[in-house]
Motif scaffolding. Structure first.
Motif, PDB file in Angstrom:
ATOM      1  N   HIS A 189     -11.312 -16.193   3.429  1.00  0.00           N
ATOM      2  CA  HIS A 189     -11.317 -14.917   3.848  1.00  0.00           C
ATOM      3  C   HIS A 189     -12.582 -14.222   4.304  1.00  0.00           C
ATOM      4  CE1 HIS A 189      -7.868 -14.820   1.172  1.00  0.00           C
ATOM      5  NE2 HIS A 189      -8.364 -16.073   0.786  1.00  0.00           N
ATOM      6  N   LEU A 190     -12.852 -13.432   5.258  1.00  0.00           N
ATOM      7  CA  LEU A 190     -13.939 -12.879   5.602  1.00  0.00           C
ATOM      8  C   LEU A 190     -13.747 -11.571   6.230  1.00  0.00           C
ATOM      9  CD1 LEU A 190     -16.965 -13.833   6.685  1.00  0.00           C
ATOM     10  CD2 LEU A 190     -15.939 -14.095   8.844  1.00  0.00           C
ATOM     11  N   LEU A 191     -14.348 -10.580   5.514  1.00  0.00           N
ATOM     12  CA  LEU A 191     -14.391  -9.078   5.733  1.00  0.00           C
ATOM     13  C   LEU A 191     -14.584  -8.699   7.118  1.00  0.00           C
ATOM     14  CD1 LEU A 191     -13.503  -6.614   4.223  1.00  0.00           C
ATOM     15  CD2 LEU A 191     -16.114  -6.535   3.498  1.00  0.00           C
ATOM     16  N   ASP A 192     -14.013  -8.113   7.806  1.00  0.00           N
ATOM     17  CA  ASP A 192     -14.234  -7.528   9.347  1.00  0.00           C
ATOM     18  C   ASP A 192     -14.311  -5.974   9.091  1.00  0.00           C
ATOM     19  OD1 ASP A 192     -14.308  -9.237  11.464  1.00  0.00           O
ATOM     20  OD2 ASP A 192     -12.201  -9.740  11.313  1.00  0.00           O
ATOM     21  N   VAL A 193     -15.590  -5.561   9.512  1.00  0.00           N
ATOM     22  CA  VAL A 193     -15.539  -4.042   9.508  1.00  0.00           C
ATOM     23  C   VAL A 193     -16.339  -3.577  10.866  1.00  0.00           C
ATOM     24  CG1 VAL A 193     -16.206  -4.119   6.955  1.00  0.00           C
ATOM     25  CG2 VAL A 193     -18.112  -3.900   8.610  1.00  0.00           C
ATOM     26  N   GLU A 194     -16.117  -2.231  11.053  1.00  0.00           N
ATOM     27  CA  GLU A 194     -16.533  -1.714  12.344  1.00  0.00           C
ATOM     28  C   GLU A 194     -16.942  -0.379  11.645  1.00  0.00           C
ATOM     29  OE1 GLU A 194     -14.470   1.058  15.546  1.00  0.00           O
ATOM     30  OE2 GLU A 194     -13.637  -0.929  15.242  1.00  0.00           O
ATOM     31  N   PHE A 195     -18.538  -0.257  11.854  1.00  0.00           N
ATOM     32  CA  PHE A 195     -19.023   1.125  11.058  1.00  0.00           C
ATOM     33  C   PHE A 195     -18.737   2.482  11.931  1.00  0.00           C
ATOM     34  CE2 PHE A 195     -21.777  -2.573   9.704  1.00  0.00           C
ATOM     35  CZ  PHE A 195     -21.593  -2.259   8.408  1.00  0.00           C
ATOM     36  N   ILE A 196     -18.679   3.492  10.897  1.00  0.00           N
ATOM     37  CA  ILE A 196     -18.146   4.790  11.560  1.00  0.00           C
ATOM     38  C   ILE A 196     -19.525   5.483  12.125  1.00  0.00           C
ATOM     39  CG2 ILE A 196     -17.182   6.814  10.810  1.00  0.00           C
ATOM     40  CD1 ILE A 196     -15.607   5.715   8.656  1.00  0.00           C
ATOM     41  N   PHE A 217       0.824  -1.309   0.064  1.00  0.00           N
ATOM     42  CA  PHE A 217       0.090  -0.094  -0.118  1.00  0.00           C
ATOM     43  C   PHE A 217       0.745   1.316  -0.009  1.00  0.00           C
ATOM     44  CE2 PHE A 217      -3.075  -3.281   1.669  1.00  0.00           C
ATOM     45  CZ  PHE A 217      -3.879  -3.082   0.411  1.00  0.00           C
ATOM     46  N   VAL A 265     -15.000   1.059   8.633  1.00  0.00           N
ATOM     47  CA  VAL A 265     -13.630   0.959   8.915  1.00  0.00           C
ATOM     48  C   VAL A 265     -13.344  -0.707   8.513  1.00  0.00           C
ATOM     49  CG1 VAL A 265     -11.519   1.118  10.308  1.00  0.00           C
ATOM     50  CG2 VAL A 265     -13.756   2.485  10.603  1.00  0.00           C
ATOM     51  N   ASP A 280     -23.087   4.327  12.477  1.00  0.00           N
ATOM     52  CA  ASP A 280     -24.097   3.177  12.538  1.00  0.00           C
ATOM     53  C   ASP A 280     -25.358   3.618  12.419  1.00  0.00           C
ATOM     54  OD1 ASP A 280     -23.992   0.076  14.413  1.00  0.00           O
ATOM     55  OD2 ASP A 280     -24.402   0.649  12.354  1.00  0.00           O
ATOM     56  N   GLU A 289     -18.148   4.383   4.526  1.00  0.00           N
ATOM     57  CA  GLU A 289     -19.243   4.383   5.782  1.00  0.00           C
ATOM     58  C   GLU A 289     -18.416   3.328   6.770  1.00  0.00           C
ATOM     59  OE1 GLU A 289     -23.515   5.534   4.327  1.00  0.00           O
ATOM     60  OE2 GLU A 289     -22.586   3.472   3.292  1.00  0.00           O
ATOM     61  N   LYS A 346     -27.482   3.299   9.047  1.00  0.00           N
ATOM     62  CA  LYS A 346     -27.827   2.925   7.953  1.00  0.00           C
ATOM     63  C   LYS A 346     -28.842   1.557   7.992  1.00  0.00           C
ATOM     64  CE  LYS A 346     -26.872   3.583   3.143  1.00  0.00           C
ATOM     65  NZ  LYS A 346     -26.188   4.064   2.184  1.00  0.00           N
ATOM     66  N   LYS A 347     -29.750   1.334   7.258  1.00  0.00           N
ATOM     67  CA  LYS A 347     -30.428   0.285   7.214  1.00  0.00           C
ATOM     68  C   LYS A 347     -29.582  -0.930   6.972  1.00  0.00           C
ATOM     69  CE  LYS A 347     -33.976   1.371   4.917  1.00  0.00           C
ATOM     70  NZ  LYS A 347     -35.175   1.502   4.253  1.00  0.00           N
TER      71      LYS A 347
END
Lengths: 436, 169
Positions: free
Chosen positions: A424-431, A126, B95, A433, B93, A435-436
């Motif tokens: 592979h599994l995508l991990d996310v945390e919402f900024i 990156f 991280v 939160d 939206e 949205k439906k």
């Protein structure tokens, strides 16, 4: 009193699969220095028992998604060898092109995405995007070219479907060959930009004499057929590969290791470069001279550079094969059907990471009764560990713990090991939160 | 990168069908592809929408992102929500965990893919349809919780692109 250092890299990054580095130095004495392979054994050889010859390449391809072409080529070559099927000129050219397509994909990935970040002090590809965007874009383009060569020859580059014992189920079209030829010509410039980048890198200065093992075929930079060549002992028949590999187990690794004339040997781009330098294309030799690498080169870190030189050679080789195919005219060749009998055959193929062996024994109906696969990464493991054992004592007092850890990781990465595959599994945390 | 010569929209399902709910992406692509061949369709997609099962190929998918103006990614996403919950979101939206130092081809996932596409200035509109998995252990077949929402999920996906304006809504 000497230094006390403990290094425990749990999961070396930017290598394919899972391996750990363990180093333990107490009062200046190296107590432990090893490369652990902790992945579960795969048992592919056992899975092959009782399977029909026509299934072997499909099954062994699944040993790895990155190296699937290599396994298919070695598998098909073993089956052809067993049934005494000779390669026609065109079949040999198609197989070589397919192998080269894989080299493109694999070497480009290793050089640009896995190894180069170390040399420019980046953690991953990156940071390179902002400093060397053109290089990343050109790497993606080159990788795609390798992919499309595979598509053209065998339907697809990952787990190809067009290659079977005795031939191919489809033929490339003249239009496609012409298109690829043009792209290969265009790629040369892109690749030379990469060479220019490689030239600016400072690689660790470390040498240790070892044995280099590769394929050998007089007059050629061998890829898909030939004998075995050892830098210590010279030529050995490919049929006698077991005399060379002498596989054995160590407690801290689920992967088998190999040794021939010494405690360990090296396979891969540097081994091929050292053993077959003579038959590199003129451009590749010029590039090697320009970078300042000569055979025999005993610095394992330069494996990455050797890969780059091979890419230059492969561009030239692909161009000359395709030109020859176009001028000789494509022939429709139905795959040769084996005459079934009790038999054994060996397939030895140079794949990106080194010499790969498959051996099958068939019963009179064409079912496998015994199988053996010897993987390049396994053959390299002891050699990597022997390098580690040479680097660590010399580094004591000169390198910090962090520097030494990076030296070790870079060393393992230079060998471009491929340990295995995962999910592979995508991990996310919402900024926000909301949205439906 | 210009948008000229780019294809319109790609629906990209990713995941591993051998890890149960992680296979929801490829399953959606299978169902939408099947739907196209039916006479009485429940879900209608514009003609210029392509479908692709991206499997677990991370880095290789970059080539596809390059080719399209809009990409809708369907993937099992760990959102710490009730299993079967569907969320539509843009990369901005969320991280997304980048395993930057754990990068290999095997570790190159969707988060890395999106970061690479952004860094290389692909002129691309990207939407992720995330499905909260219940079970990603080894094995085939989706969990009940995920299976139950498939119809809603297909509806959600086909409604993302406005039938007249052809824009992501």
């Amino acid at each position: 009193m000497g230094e006390t250092i403990k290094i425990d890299v749990n999961h070396i990054t930017r290598v394919e699969g899972h391996g750990d580095i363990k180093i333990d130095v107490e009062n200046g004495v190296v107590k432990e220095c090893k490369l652990e392979i902790v992945e579960a054994p795969r048992f592919f050889e056992a899975m092959l028992k009782g399977r029909h010859y026509s299934e072997a390449a499909i099954i062994t391809s699944r040993i790895c998604g990155i190296c699937s072409v290599g396994h298919q080529l070695a598998s098909v070559r073993a089956t052809e060898d067993a049934f005494g099927i000779e390669l026609t000129k065109q079949n040999r050219q198609l197989k070589t092109l397919l192998d080269m397509g894989q080299y493109f994909e694999s070497h480009v990935l290793h050089v640009y995405f896995l190894a180069v970040p170390d040399f420019v002090g980046a953690q991953s590809v990156f940071p390179l995007i902002s400093t060397h965007k053109d290089v990343v874009l050109s790497a993606l383009k080159l990788k795609k070219l390798g992919h499309d060569i595979g598509d053209m020859i065998a339907g697809r580059l990952v787990h190809p479907i067009g290659i079977i014992p005795g031939g191919f189920t489809k033929m490339p079209t003249v239009e496609k060959l012409e298109e690829i030829l043009q792209r290969i010509k265009d790629a040369r410039g892109e690749l030379l930009n990469g060479v220019a980048l490689i030239k600016t890198l400072t690689l660790p200065d470390f040498t240790r004499e070892t044995e280099y093992i590769s394929m050998y075929r007089k007059g050629e930079y061998a890829f898909i057929d030939g004998n075995i060549f050892s830098s210590d002992k010279g030529e050995v028949s490919y049929k006698d590969y077991r005399k060379v590999t002498n596989e054995y187990l160590v407690p801290h690794s689920t992967a088998k290791r190999a040794k021939f004339s010494r405690n360990s040997y090296m396979v891969g781009a540097l081994a091929r470069f050292n053993n077959n330098y003579e038959w590199l294309s003129d451009t590749a030799k010029t590039v090697a001279e320009d970078i300042g690498i000569k055979p025999i080169c005993y610095n394992p870190y330069l494996n990455t550079v050797a890969q780059m030189i091979e890419l230059v050679h492969i561009i030239d080789e692909c161009e000359s094969i395709i030109k020859d195919m176009l001028s000789s005219g494509l022939k429709v060749e139905a795959p040769v059907k084996p005459v079934l009998k009790k038999c054994t055959g060996v397939g030895a193929v140079e794949v990106p990471r080194g010499i790969l062996f498959h051996e099958y024994t068939f019963d009179e109906k064409g079912y496998i009764t015994e199988a053996n696969c010897v993987i390049p990464t396994g053959q390299n493991l002891q050699n990597i560990e022997d390098d580690m054992k040479a680097i660590v004592p010399a580094a004591l007092g000169n390198r910090t713990r962090e520097e030494l850890t990076l030296d070790m990781e870079m060393l393992v990465r230079a060998y471009d090991p491929c340990i295995s595959c995962s999910c592979h599994l995508l991990d996310v945390e919402f900024i926000n939160d909301n949205k439906k | 990168m210009t948008t000229r010569n780019k294809k319109e929209t790609l629906i990209l399902g990713v995941g591993n069908p051998l890890r149960r709910d992680d296979g929801i992406g490829p399953e959606v692509i299978r169902l939408l592809t099947e739907e196209k061949t039916k006479k009485n369709r429940m879900y209608e997609l514009p003609y210029d929408v392509d479908l692709l099962d991206g499997g677990t190929d991370g880095l290789g998918l970059i080539e596809y992102l390059k080719e399209y103006k809009k990409v809708i990614i369907i993937d099992a996403v760990e959102m710490k929500l009730a299993p079967g919950t569907v969320k539509v979101f843009t990369p901005e939206e969320a991280v997304m965990t980048i395993k930057a130092d754990a990068l290999s081809t095997h570790g190159f996932g969707i988060a890395e893919l999106i970061k690479l596409a952004k860094g290389l200035d692909f002129n691309l509109e990207l939407v992720i349809v995330g499905i909260q998995p219940e079970d990603v252990s080894y094995g085939e077949g989706l969990s009940k919780a995920v299976e139950l929402v498939i119809n809603d999920l297909l509806g959600t996906i086909t409604n993302i692109i406005h039938p007249e304006t052809n824009k992501i809504q």
